[in-house]
Design an enzyme around this catalytic site. Sequence first.
Site, short mmCIF file in Angstrom:
data_model
loop_
_atom_site.label_atom_id
_atom_site.label_comp_id
_atom_site.label_asym_id
_atom_site.label_seq_id
_atom_site.Cartn_x
_atom_site.Cartn_y
_atom_site.Cartn_z
N ASP A 15 -2.20 66.59 -29.71
CA ASP A 15 -3.50 66.62 -29.03
C ASP A 15 -3.38 66.49 -27.52
O ASP A 15 -3.57 65.42 -26.93
CB ASP A 15 -4.42 65.53 -29.57
CG ASP A 15 -5.87 65.75 -29.14
OD1 ASP A 15 -6.11 66.71 -28.38
OD2 ASP A 15 -6.74 64.97 -29.54
N ASP A 28 -3.43 61.41 -22.58
CA ASP A 28 -4.17 60.63 -23.59
C ASP A 28 -3.18 60.14 -24.65
O ASP A 28 -3.42 60.26 -25.85
CB ASP A 28 -5.25 61.51 -24.22
CG ASP A 28 -6.26 60.71 -25.03
OD1 ASP A 28 -6.46 59.51 -24.72
OD2 ASP A 28 -6.84 61.26 -25.99
#
Length: 322
Positions: free
Chosen positions: A211, A195
Amino acid sequence: MNYYQLTPDVIADALVSVGIYIDSGLMALNSYENRVYRFKSDTDGILVAKFYRPHRWSRQQIQEEHDFLFALDDAGVRVAVPLIRDQNSVFEHGNMLFAVWPSVSGRQFEADNLDQLEALGEQLGRLHTVGEQFVLHHRPQLSTDDYLLRAQRVLEQEARIPNRLRGEFFARLNEVVEKATALYRPKQQLTLHCDCHVSNILWRDGLWLLDFDDCRTGPAVQDLWMMLSGSRQEQLLQLDTLLAGYETVREFDAAELSLIEPLRAMRMVNYMAWLAARWSDPAFPANFPWFNTEDYWQQQIRVLSDQLQSLDAVPLSLTSWN
């Protein structure tokens, strides 16, 4: 405990259970999939606590994400690693799993800054060097079964598409799913960030990758393509800059460039399905008021039509740039 109504007292109790005490500044951060809070502790400085959405990842799958972060950190990749208490980094309080990280501050990554883009390429090369050896046993692969076929079923069952638009929407969606599925044929799979976009990158005395919640196995190009935007020539310049940094560490297989448009289609369809599946969470209608409106679904018909053309187009090629 109610995941949708985490109170300051519940958060404090969870942290106290692992010996962390809130001194001040408890603040909810901009996260929708999980519940994330920043605060100052009395002993460890500024920290970030993440409470994982129930039933999304198992404890083993979360632990694999953490173990990958520890391996990356050991290899010199700039990532934030979770705190360890009693040899654990995944904690449980009530019926919820959570983890705690030191807060990483910095400037927003500038995707149009070629020096920063080259630095990102170098860090991703290091990440993928670790990812070639780090095997995920519990997390899934980046697959069309999940990102397209499952997402397609979610949209059929849960999306509130006006009746007059359903036929046209699903006609375009089915074409995209069929074409992207046929084109997505990755050869090498490795452990990825998965991501990697500007919101998950900070610049502080260098580049930091944040993240890893979506970490899974897939082709290397998945961590590169979201940095490409603009005209074809602009994308080729961005790609050339990324790979200038990347290939100081490991070789990139140029054949993977043909996967960019199928991957874009997968992300697009999965994002729509994610919003539809999460619509019962009160945070989603409050923060995505444009979703499930007639204008939104009309726009998605246009977006899917454009993506069909992109899937038919000649893929980016390094030879066309060089």
